[in-house]
Design a protein around this motif. Structure first.
Motif, PDB file in Angstrom:
ATOM      1  N   ASP A   1       0.814  -1.214   0.000  1.00 26.00           N
ATOM      2  CA  ASP A   1       0.000   0.000   0.000  1.00 26.00           C
ATOM      3  C   ASP A   1       0.850   1.267   0.000  1.00 26.00           C
ATOM      4  OD1 ASP A   1      -2.209  -1.687   0.187  1.00 26.00           O
ATOM      5  OD2 ASP A   1      -2.161  -1.668   2.378  1.00 26.00           O
ATOM      6  N   ALA A   2       2.181   1.124   0.092  1.00 29.07           N
ATOM      7  CA  ALA A   2       3.057   2.295   0.169  1.00 29.07           C
ATOM      8  C   ALA A   2       3.233   2.921  -1.210  1.00 29.07           C
ATOM      9  CB  ALA A   2       4.412   1.902   0.752  1.00 29.07           C
ATOM     10  N   ALA A   3       3.578   4.214  -1.212  1.00 32.11           N
ATOM     11  CA  ALA A   3       3.855   4.915  -2.460  1.00 32.11           C
ATOM     12  C   ALA A   3       5.117   4.340  -3.108  1.00 32.11           C
ATOM     13  CB  ALA A   3       4.028   6.404  -2.195  1.00 32.11           C
ATOM     14  N   PRO A   4       5.229   4.433  -4.449  1.00 32.25           N
ATOM     15  CA  PRO A   4       6.404   3.863  -5.130  1.00 32.25           C
ATOM     16  C   PRO A   4       7.731   4.406  -4.609  1.00 32.25           C
ATOM     17  CG  PRO A   4       4.691   4.384  -6.722  1.00 32.25           C
ATOM     18  CD  PRO A   4       4.222   4.934  -5.404  1.00 32.25           C
ATOM     19  N   ASP A   5       7.782   5.701  -4.239  1.00 28.15           N
ATOM     20  CA  ASP A   5       9.049   6.249  -3.752  1.00 28.15           C
ATOM     21  C   ASP A   5       9.448   5.620  -2.419  1.00 28.15           C
ATOM     22  OD1 ASP A   5       7.060   7.417  -2.258  1.00 28.15           O
ATOM     23  OD2 ASP A   5       7.539   9.480  -2.782  1.00 28.15           O
ATOM     24  N   LEU A   6       8.451   5.328  -1.560  1.00 32.61           N
ATOM     25  CA  LEU A   6       8.751   4.678  -0.281  1.00 32.61           C
ATOM     26  C   LEU A   6       9.100   3.206  -0.495  1.00 32.61           C
ATOM     27  CD1 LEU A   6       8.975   4.960   2.755  1.00 32.61           C
ATOM     28  CD2 LEU A   6       6.517   4.519   2.939  1.00 32.61           C
ATOM     29  N   GLN A   7       8.420   2.540  -1.412  1.00 33.90           N
ATOM     30  CA  GLN A   7       8.773   1.152  -1.732  1.00 33.90           C
ATOM     31  C   GLN A   7      10.218   1.061  -2.210  1.00 33.90           C
ATOM     32  OE1 GLN A   7       5.953  -0.334  -4.586  1.00 33.90           O
ATOM     33  NE2 GLN A   7       4.378  -0.730  -3.063  1.00 33.90           N
ATOM     34  N   GLN A   8      10.634   2.003  -3.032  1.00 34.84           N
ATOM     35  CA  GLN A   8      12.023   2.008  -3.523  1.00 34.84           C
ATOM     36  C   GLN A   8      12.994   2.163  -2.369  1.00 34.84           C
ATOM     37  OE1 GLN A   8      12.839   4.832  -6.678  1.00 34.84           O
ATOM     38  NE2 GLN A   8      14.973   5.047  -6.040  1.00 34.84           N
ATOM     39  N   LEU A   9      12.662   3.043  -1.420  1.00 34.74           N
ATOM     40  CA  LEU A   9      13.538   3.257  -0.268  1.00 34.74           C
ATOM     41  C   LEU A   9      13.647   1.992   0.581  1.00 34.74           C
ATOM     42  CD1 LEU A   9      15.135   5.424   1.418  1.00 34.74           C
ATOM     43  CD2 LEU A   9      13.029   5.685   2.737  1.00 34.74           C
ATOM     44  N   LEU A  10      12.533   1.274   0.754  1.00 37.09           N
ATOM     45  CA  LEU A  10      12.488   0.116   1.647  1.00 37.09           C
ATOM     46  C   LEU A  10      12.811  -1.193   0.925  1.00 37.09           C
ATOM     47  CD1 LEU A  10       9.280   1.066   3.677  1.00 37.09           C
ATOM     48  CD2 LEU A  10      11.673   1.567   4.212  1.00 37.09           C
ATOM     49  N   ALA A  11      13.296  -1.105  -0.314  1.00 38.87           N
ATOM     50  CA  ALA A  11      13.709  -2.282  -1.092  1.00 38.87           C
ATOM     51  C   ALA A  11      12.555  -3.260  -1.274  1.00 38.87           C
ATOM     52  CB  ALA A  11      14.911  -2.976  -0.439  1.00 38.87           C
ATOM     53  N   TRP A  12      11.403  -2.733  -1.665  1.00 38.00           N
ATOM     54  CA  TRP A  12      10.221  -3.563  -1.914  1.00 38.00           C
ATOM     55  C   TRP A  12       9.729  -3.280  -3.335  1.00 38.00           C
ATOM     56  CZ3 TRP A  12       7.966  -7.454   0.627  1.00 38.00           C
ATOM     57  CH2 TRP A  12       6.672  -7.836   0.256  1.00 38.00           C
ATOM     58  N   ARG A  13       9.640  -4.337  -4.151  1.00 37.14           N
ATOM     59  CA  ARG A  13       9.230  -4.141  -5.526  1.00 37.14           C
ATOM     60  C   ARG A  13       8.461  -5.366  -6.016  1.00 37.14           C
ATOM     61  NH1 ARG A  13      14.075  -3.029  -9.228  1.00 37.14           N
ATOM     62  NH2 ARG A  13      14.236  -5.299  -9.252  1.00 37.14           N
ATOM     63  N   ASP A  14       7.382  -5.114  -6.735  1.00 37.26           N
ATOM     64  CA  ASP A  14       6.566  -6.185  -7.324  1.00 37.26           C
ATOM     65  C   ASP A  14       6.105  -7.191  -6.278  1.00 37.26           C
ATOM     66  OD1 ASP A  14       6.959  -5.005  -9.814  1.00 37.26           O
ATOM     67  OD2 ASP A  14       8.770  -6.185 -10.209  1.00 37.26           O
TER      68      ASP A  14
END
Length: 365
Positions: A179-192
């Motif tokens: 549910d996080a924004a893409p910029d926060l996902q990138q920071l937290l190493a979460w993708r797809d």
């Protein structure tokens, strides 16, 4: 109190040689006999214990009262299933405490009702639990006291914990990283829908950075993400977040130390938010001698009437804004020179900020 009959003693014989402290109790739950393991544990002979309620050996009194009530209810209900109590402290003849768990069951021998109390030493187990609880409390305290933002999530992206420093940097932590924004996902190493860190032993932390939209505006944040293999083979991921924009502001503040003047005649100087200042080109050969003379001069050489223009350039550098100014300096060897400086902001890969500074000597132009 009734004495154990021969059939009862015969039934007890295999148990009496075992290492587990064991008591034979009568129908009123008073001690009728004790095996050698229990005698060694308590430091008293079975004859000295006969007729006592084993709960009298237990501390504290409040636990005795609760366990006595539970035992009474168990007996009234028929005692069909074994009654397994919680870990309790039994005090021996020397006043030492032993953490034990008791399993109370009916001994189906003869016409009289006998009870069998088998004790399990849970001291090591309890000591390990106390140590683990202490370590957990210390980790929780460290988690909250640290200046860095901290967050823990599992392999499904469920956020298990975050500290106040994280919420000061980023805002309210999401329940799930999906549910996080893409910029926060990138920071937290979460993708797809999955973590980008392999939960294998020996894998170093993954370093990330992102421009994150926070309640206080867009911030350049950096993070280190490490996998923490769990006891149940379910890995957890620990994230430490720092504010990189603070470093950028510090580096930009150093521009006051003559960066504009230091670029005079050199061509282009570029500030990248990761490596810092980089010379992008060299002066033309015919300008080298003059450039050498203009290197390293400070703001104290700016002519008073040009100071407002010079300060405007400094403000543009710190804010990362576009600006252009022409100003005069008084050089000890070269005399008065006129310089033209252009400040051009930009964005590099991964959202890194850059600022290009072009300074030219335009005195003779």
């Amino acid at each position: 109190m009734p004495r154990p009959t021969a059939p009862v003693r015969q039934a007890l014989a295999p148990l009496w040689g075992l290492p587990w402290p064991t008591l034979l109790l009568d129908a009123q739950a008073r001690i009728a006999d004790a095996n050698p393991a229990f005698e060694a544990l308590i430091g008293q002979r079975a004859t000295a214990l006969a007729g006592q309620d084993p709960l009298s050996l237990q501390q504290p009194a409040a636990e005795r009262a609760n366990d006595r009530a539970a035992r009474r209810q168990w007996l009234e209900d028929g005692g069909h299933d074994a009654l397994v109590g919680s870990a309790r402290r039994l005090v021996d003849a020397d006043g030492r405490e032993h953490w034990l768990r008791c399993r109370l069951s009916v001994l189906p021998v003869g016409h009289d009702r006998w009870l069998l109390a088998v004790y399990e030493d849970c001291g090591p187990e309890r000591a390990a639990r106390v140590q683990a609880d202490r370590a957990t409390r210390e980790l929780a305290q460290w988690f909250e006291l640290g200046h860095a933002g901290m967050l823990v999530y599992d392999a499904a992206g469920l956020v298990l914990r975050s500290n106040r420093a994280f919420e000061r940097l980023v805002g309210q932590a999401p329940v799930s990283l999906d549910d996080a924004a893409p910029d926060l996902q990138q920071l937290l190493a979460w993708r797809d829908g999955r973590p980008q860190v392999r939960p294998d032993a020996g894998v170093p932390p993954l370093e990330t950075q992102s421009l994150v939209d926070t309640p206080d505006g867009v911030r350049h944040l950096g993070a280190r993400v490490a996998a923490l293999p769990g006891d149940d083979a379910a890995p957890r991921f620990l994230v430490s977040v720092v504010d990189r924009s603070v470093e950028e502001e510090r580096d930009l503040a150093q521009l006051e130390r003559g960066v504009l003047m230091d670029a005079a005649g050199v061509g282009v100087a570029t500030f990248d938010s990761q490596p810092g200042w980089v010379r992008s080109s060299a002066p033309a050969p015919q300008a080298q001698a003059q450039a050498d003379g203009l290197q390293g001069i400070g703001r104290e050489l700016v002519e008073p009437e040009s100071m407002p223009d010079y300060q405007r350039l400094q403000r543009a550098l710190r804010a990362g804004e576009r600006a252009e100014a022409r100003y005069a300096v008084r050089h000890p060897q070269l005399g008065q020179r006129w310089l033209l400086t252009r400040v051009s902001p930009g964005v590099l890969a991964a959202g890194r900020r850059s600022i290009s500074v072009v300074t030219l000597d335009v005195t003779d132009e």
